[in-house]
Motif scaffolding. Structure first.
Motif, PDB file in Angstrom:
ATOM      1  N   UNK A  78      54.453 -74.515 -24.682  1.00 40.91           N
ATOM      2  CA  UNK A  78      55.581 -73.751 -24.161  1.00 40.91           C
ATOM      3  C   UNK A  78      55.130 -72.796 -23.052  1.00 40.91           C
ATOM      4  N   UNK A  79      55.931 -72.743 -21.997  1.00 39.70           N
ATOM      5  CA  UNK A  79      55.750 -71.729 -20.962  1.00 39.70           C
ATOM      6  C   UNK A  79      54.509 -71.858 -20.124  1.00 39.70           C
ATOM      7  N   UNK A  80      53.883 -73.011 -20.098  1.00 38.19           N
ATOM      8  CA  UNK A  80      52.669 -73.193 -19.307  1.00 38.19           C
ATOM      9  C   UNK A  80      53.005 -73.490 -17.852  1.00 38.19           C
ATOM     10  N   UNK A  81      52.029 -73.289 -16.998  1.00 44.23           N
ATOM     11  CA  UNK A  81      52.151 -73.620 -15.575  1.00 44.23           C
ATOM     12  C   UNK A  81      51.873 -75.110 -15.407  1.00 44.23           C
ATOM     13  N   UNK A  82      52.910 -75.881 -15.106  1.00 47.17           N
ATOM     14  CA  UNK A  82      52.746 -77.321 -15.000  1.00 47.17           C
ATOM     15  C   UNK A  82      52.096 -77.750 -13.677  1.00 47.17           C
ATOM     16  N   UNK A  83      51.676 -76.796 -12.888  1.00 43.62           N
ATOM     17  CA  UNK A  83      50.872 -77.139 -11.709  1.00 43.62           C
ATOM     18  C   UNK A  83      49.383 -76.977 -11.998  1.00 43.62           C
ATOM     19  N   UNK A  84      49.035 -76.617 -13.226  1.00 43.98           N
ATOM     20  CA  UNK A  84      47.634 -76.472 -13.613  1.00 43.98           C
ATOM     21  C   UNK A  84      46.954 -77.834 -13.620  1.00 43.98           C
TER      22      UNK A  84
END
Length: 266
Positions: A78-84
């Motif tokens: 949840x709530x992670x940076x999907x550009x990581x």
């Protein structure tokens, strides 16, 4: 208003589009949602602007396959940076391994079922409105099953298991989620681990898991109470999820009817 933080869309194995999920949430008075497709983030990305436009609170999410105590543990991110780059590489790897299980199963079945063809399977388009995944649809189309889920026992029969798929450890998944600014929640532990549920919870907590999906349609009231107690004792988040797959399942959006104030969220 209630909460449902575990919904699947047509971007993985559900039958509801992101727009239909948002509409269903509004109909059923669900005020906060998360679309958590299996090892893909596109469904969540598509649903977020639709949910916000409809006045819903939205949590970006994805469900990632991992291994914990020899079992396929589903980690809700949840709530992670999907550009990581690290997180997205891990998610893509999990998706590739999941799809490879179907490819390997089909390869093993070819010798026993002459009506099957690798070339035909590769050319067949996926019908996302049926739900499930491509191999289930192919086996049904070829007359080997009457319903999509009837094909699931073939995986075990031919020795194509999650344990042999090479998924990353739950610890590695949690670490990548945290590095991307997200939170890791262990999905439906009672279904995954059965009698070993609380052993798994202790191990997951030591690995840095942030929370537990306590309220779940297949969790008994007694188990739900124990899970909530465990999380309260250890300061973990508690979440609720229907695991709705539309017609490819029995749960509806907001199935647990859990009010937000009953949970410990961010």
């Amino acid at each position: 208003m209630t909460v449902d933080l575990h919904i699947h869309s047509t971007f993985s194995d559900g039958t509801l589009t992101p727009r239909e999920i948002v509409e269903r949430a509004k109909e059923r008075n669900v005020g906060r949602i998360a679309v958590c497709d299996h090892n893909v983030v596109e469904g969540s990305l598509a649903a977020e602007p639709l949910a916000r436009a409809a006045g819903l609170r939205f949590v970006p999410g994805v469900e990632i396959d991992s291994m914990l105590l020899g079992a396929d543990a589903h980690i809700l991110c949840y709530g992670a940076d999907f550009s990581s780059p690290e997180l997205m590489e891990l998610i893509r790897d999990a998706r590739a391994r999941l799809d490879d299980m179907s490819d390997r199963l089909l390869d093993k079945m070819l010798a026993d079922f002459p009506q099957l063809s690798a070339e035909e399977y590769a050319a067949m388009p996926m019908d996302h409105r049926q739900g499930g995944w491509k191999l289930l649809q192919y086996l049904k189309n070829k007359g080997l099953t009457r319903a999509l889920k009837d094909a699931l026992p073939y995986y075990g029969r031919y020795g194509v298991t999650y344990e042999g798929a090479g998924f990353r450890s739950a610890e590695d998944v949690a670490r990548a989620i945290h590095a991307a600014g997200g939170r890791a929640v262990l999905a439906h532990p009672g279904v995954t681990f059965g009698e070993k549920t609380f052993i798994a919870l202790e191990v997951a907590r030591e690995m840095g898991m942030d929370g537990v999906e306590c309220c779940y349609p297949k969790h008994s009231p007694e188990l739900t109470k124990r899970l909530l107690g465990f999380c309260a004792e250890h300061g973990l988040w508690t979440t609720a999820g229907s695991d709705c797959h539309g017609a490819f399942g029995s749960a509806d959006v907001g199935e647990t009817r859990t009010p937000e104030e009953a949970l410990r969220l961010w």
